[in-house]
Scaffold this motif. Sequence first.
Motif, PDB file in Angstrom:
ATOM      1  N   LYS A  45     -11.229  18.912  12.365  1.00 57.17           N
ATOM      2  CA  LYS A  45     -12.196  19.670  11.560  1.00 57.17           C
ATOM      3  C   LYS A  45     -12.224  21.129  12.006  1.00 57.17           C
ATOM      4  O   LYS A  45     -12.195  22.049  11.187  1.00 57.17           O
ATOM      5  CB  LYS A  45     -13.584  19.055  11.693  1.00 57.17           C
ATOM      6  CG  LYS A  45     -13.861  17.870  10.772  1.00 57.17           C
ATOM      7  CD  LYS A  45     -15.276  17.369  11.008  1.00 57.17           C
ATOM      8  CE  LYS A  45     -15.571  16.162  10.142  1.00 57.17           C
ATOM      9  NZ  LYS A  45     -15.774  16.531   8.742  1.00 57.17           N
ATOM     10  N   ALA A  46     -12.314  21.331  13.328  1.00 58.57           N
ATOM     11  CA  ALA A  46     -12.337  22.695  13.849  1.00 58.57           C
ATOM     12  C   ALA A  46     -11.036  23.421  13.529  1.00 58.57           C
ATOM     13  O   ALA A  46     -11.035  24.600  13.147  1.00 58.57           O
ATOM     14  CB  ALA A  46     -12.573  22.661  15.362  1.00 58.57           C
ATOM     15  N   THR A  49     -10.605  24.174   9.590  1.00 60.59           N
ATOM     16  CA  THR A  49     -11.503  25.255   9.177  1.00 60.59           C
ATOM     17  C   THR A  49     -10.925  26.607   9.578  1.00 60.59           C
ATOM     18  O   THR A  49     -10.895  27.558   8.787  1.00 60.59           O
ATOM     19  CB  THR A  49     -12.883  25.064   9.823  1.00 60.59           C
ATOM     20  OG1 THR A  49     -13.404  23.788   9.446  1.00 60.59           O
ATOM     21  CG2 THR A  49     -13.854  26.138   9.360  1.00 60.59           C
ATOM     22  N   LEU A  50     -10.438  26.686  10.826  1.00 58.04           N
ATOM     23  CA  LEU A  50      -9.845  27.939  11.302  1.00 58.04           C
ATOM     24  C   LEU A  50      -8.536  28.238  10.568  1.00 58.04           C
ATOM     25  O   LEU A  50      -8.277  29.387  10.185  1.00 58.04           O
ATOM     26  CB  LEU A  50      -9.590  27.856  12.806  1.00 58.04           C
ATOM     27  CG  LEU A  50      -8.931  29.088  13.454  1.00 58.04           C
ATOM     28  CD1 LEU A  50      -9.810  30.320  13.265  1.00 58.04           C
ATOM     29  CD2 LEU A  50      -8.658  28.843  14.935  1.00 58.04           C
ATOM     30  N   VAL A  52      -7.530  27.387   7.523  1.00 60.76           N
ATOM     31  CA  VAL A  52      -7.768  27.853   6.159  1.00 60.76           C
ATOM     32  C   VAL A  52      -8.320  29.276   6.165  1.00 60.76           C
ATOM     33  O   VAL A  52      -7.925  30.118   5.340  1.00 60.76           O
ATOM     34  CB  VAL A  52      -8.723  26.893   5.419  1.00 60.76           C
ATOM     35  CG1 VAL A  52      -9.153  27.476   4.073  1.00 60.76           C
ATOM     36  CG2 VAL A  52      -8.062  25.537   5.217  1.00 60.76           C
ATOM     37  N   TYR A  53      -9.202  29.559   7.107  1.00 66.83           N
ATOM     38  CA  TYR A  53      -9.766  30.911   7.167  1.00 66.83           C
ATOM     39  C   TYR A  53      -8.686  31.934   7.511  1.00 66.83           C
ATOM     40  O   TYR A  53      -8.631  33.026   6.917  1.00 66.83           O
ATOM     41  CB  TYR A  53     -10.891  30.979   8.190  1.00 66.83           C
ATOM     42  CG  TYR A  53     -11.531  32.345   8.263  1.00 66.83           C
ATOM     43  CD1 TYR A  53     -12.381  32.788   7.248  1.00 66.83           C
ATOM     44  CD2 TYR A  53     -11.254  33.209   9.323  1.00 66.83           C
ATOM     45  CE1 TYR A  53     -12.950  34.061   7.294  1.00 66.83           C
ATOM     46  CE2 TYR A  53     -11.807  34.471   9.370  1.00 66.83           C
ATOM     47  CZ  TYR A  53     -12.657  34.897   8.358  1.00 66.83           C
ATOM     48  OH  TYR A  53     -13.205  36.149   8.406  1.00 66.83           O
ATOM     49  N   VAL A  59     -14.445  32.737   3.573  1.00 64.02           N
ATOM     50  CA  VAL A  59     -15.446  31.861   4.184  1.00 64.02           C
ATOM     51  C   VAL A  59     -15.700  30.654   3.288  1.00 64.02           C
ATOM     52  O   VAL A  59     -15.876  29.524   3.762  1.00 64.02           O
ATOM     53  CB  VAL A  59     -16.759  32.634   4.429  1.00 64.02           C
ATOM     54  CG1 VAL A  59     -17.832  31.698   4.979  1.00 64.02           C
ATOM     55  CG2 VAL A  59     -16.522  33.780   5.398  1.00 64.02           C
ATOM     56  N   SER A  62     -12.899  28.156   3.665  1.00 66.57           N
ATOM     57  CA  SER A  62     -13.006  27.552   4.992  1.00 66.57           C
ATOM     58  C   SER A  62     -14.111  26.507   5.014  1.00 66.57           C
ATOM     59  O   SER A  62     -13.937  25.406   5.571  1.00 66.57           O
ATOM     60  CB  SER A  62     -13.289  28.641   6.035  1.00 66.57           C
ATOM     61  OG  SER A  62     -13.431  28.087   7.319  1.00 66.57           O
ATOM     62  N   ALA A  63     -15.241  26.830   4.399  1.00 68.48           N
ATOM     63  CA  ALA A  63     -16.338  25.856   4.320  1.00 68.48           C
ATOM     64  C   ALA A  63     -15.943  24.660   3.467  1.00 68.48           C
ATOM     65  O   ALA A  63     -16.304  23.517   3.762  1.00 68.48           O
ATOM     66  CB  ALA A  63     -17.583  26.531   3.731  1.00 68.48           C
ATOM     67  N   ALA A  65     -12.992  23.398   3.224  1.00 69.51           N
ATOM     68  CA  ALA A  65     -12.130  22.554   4.048  1.00 69.51           C
ATOM     69  C   ALA A  65     -12.959  21.659   4.960  1.00 69.51           C
ATOM     70  O   ALA A  65     -12.592  20.512   5.234  1.00 69.51           O
ATOM     71  CB  ALA A  65     -11.195  23.425   4.881  1.00 69.51           C
ATOM     72  N   PHE A  66     -14.082  22.182   5.434  1.00 69.91           N
ATOM     73  CA  PHE A  66     -14.961  21.381   6.290  1.00 69.91           C
ATOM     74  C   PHE A  66     -15.708  20.332   5.469  1.00 69.91           C
ATOM     75  O   PHE A  66     -15.852  19.182   5.880  1.00 69.91           O
ATOM     76  CB  PHE A  66     -15.971  22.293   6.989  1.00 69.91           C
ATOM     77  CG  PHE A  66     -16.876  21.581   7.956  1.00 69.91           C
ATOM     78  CD1 PHE A  66     -16.505  21.410   9.264  1.00 69.91           C
ATOM     79  CD2 PHE A  66     -18.102  21.071   7.547  1.00 69.91           C
ATOM     80  CE1 PHE A  66     -17.322  20.751  10.172  1.00 69.91           C
ATOM     81  CE2 PHE A  66     -18.931  20.408   8.431  1.00 69.91           C
ATOM     82  CZ  PHE A  66     -18.536  20.256   9.747  1.00 69.91           C
ATOM     83  N   TYR A 167     -15.367  19.027  18.949  1.00 66.95           N
ATOM     84  CA  TYR A 167     -15.533  20.385  18.449  1.00 66.95           C
ATOM     85  C   TYR A 167     -15.152  21.428  19.504  1.00 66.95           C
ATOM     86  O   TYR A 167     -14.508  22.437  19.204  1.00 66.95           O
ATOM     87  CB  TYR A 167     -16.971  20.612  17.991  1.00 66.95           C
ATOM     88  CG  TYR A 167     -17.265  20.056  16.612  1.00 66.95           C
ATOM     89  CD1 TYR A 167     -16.285  20.019  15.633  1.00 66.95           C
ATOM     90  CD2 TYR A 167     -18.520  19.581  16.282  1.00 66.95           C
ATOM     91  CE1 TYR A 167     -16.535  19.514  14.373  1.00 66.95           C
ATOM     92  CE2 TYR A 167     -18.796  19.072  15.026  1.00 66.95           C
ATOM     93  CZ  TYR A 167     -17.795  19.041  14.068  1.00 66.95           C
ATOM     94  OH  TYR A 167     -18.062  18.540  12.821  1.00 66.95           O
TER      95      TYR A 167
END
Length: 476
Positions: A45-46, A49-50, A52-53, A59, A62-63, A65-66, A167
């Motif tokens: 997850k971490a 998110t990173l 994709v960003y 943002v 990225s959100a 993706a989470f 995380y």
Amino acid sequence: MEATVSDERPSPEGPATFREVFAEREYRAVFAASTLSWVGDYIAKAAVTLLVYEETRSVALSAAAFAVSYLPWLVGGPLLATLAERHRYRQVMVLCDLVRMALMVVIAIPVVPVEAILALLFATTLANPPSQAAKSALMPLILSGDRLVLGLSINGSVGQAAQVVGYLAGAAIAAFSPTVALLVNAATFALSAALVRFGVADRPPAMTAEHRSHLLRETGQGFQIVFGTPVLRAIAILVFSAMLFSVVPEGLAAAWASEHAGGLDAGTAQAIIMAANPIGFILGGLVVGRAFGPDRRLALMRPLAVLSPLVLVPALFDPPPLVVALLAALCGFAVAGMLPVANGLFVRALPDGYRARAFGVMATGVQVIQGLAVLVTGLLAERYRIPVVVGVWSAAGVVLMSLAALSWPSRSAIDAAVAAAQNGPATATRRPGTAVPRPSAGGRSGNGRVATEEQPGGDPVGGRPDEPGRQRHAVT
């Protein structure tokens, strides 16, 4: 190989011990597999998110993706969980792990575009409901009596710890290389599949092919058994009510910390508030699960249910972040002390062949209710001060929990439902289209057939812990 489980009732003399729980070889395999995949999932997850960003500098993407991991539960959780009832539990768990492993390897390929990453993530998470439902249905076949309750407490507490570790590790590894973090997650799924394949007995499906009906009808029967059976309905109401309130401090932590940092920087205040509930949950599950015997835990369940929103009411007085964190930790402690008992009662009152479907119903309900709680309180916080919103929301929770506790079934009604579920005919072998039986006071069916004992973590109310609509508080 088919395993059997004793139908003896847990002793009121004292609680089960950690040694007794971990003495079960199959439990050790499932526990290790779950812990590995939990940690790996949070690392991923971490990392995603990173990743994709970094690819988009967006943002919102990225959100997305989470958040994509929650879509399967919202759009088809009960339906996907029903699939686990049709197949061998071990087979479902292993296959889902291997599918997720393969898809994670594909996501880790550097040339994969962001749109494909999001689609692959969604496909990966489609394996979560059937996998977790199979685990939920398997747990009571591995552990019986009070060992199951303690096993559920251990699972919930370790799931929370895995979230923190995952995380932190994910952020550290992803900062070096998101691809490495994704491959680590793929490796955890591979190890999980191996542990389950070689450590868990191969049991026949709860629902044989000749007794299947339509998948939608079978899913509907899961809803009918949960909400049409008085004891199961009471447990569902209690759990869903707890979810409405326990998640709120965490969901509003970012805004709360920004507006009321109390001498701390906003980031530190947010971290303290968000970490408090999981820490309280870990402590509550282990302390209550180990320190009290079965009868005492059953007696404490309703007071703890009322206590979970009650401890948040002092938020009305706008305390500093450290006090808010303490209140959130106490709430997590109370929920964790209540939940394993509710889980155990829930599964024991389920007729044979309904565990996986009940898990889908409860897990989806938890996701939706927690999401709505954060959404509604967030909208209210746009107009009113956050401490007022949380305090008043929690006070309403005290009223709701008190009503749920007052309407709780009598001990005789619970015992009758458990006896009917355990001693009645195996519901999975009914002809398609027949009505869903409801547990009733009665012991055996007309044919005298006795079903093996079953109980919930698995969790008919939850499964693998997740974040926004976190399932950690669900019935397993």
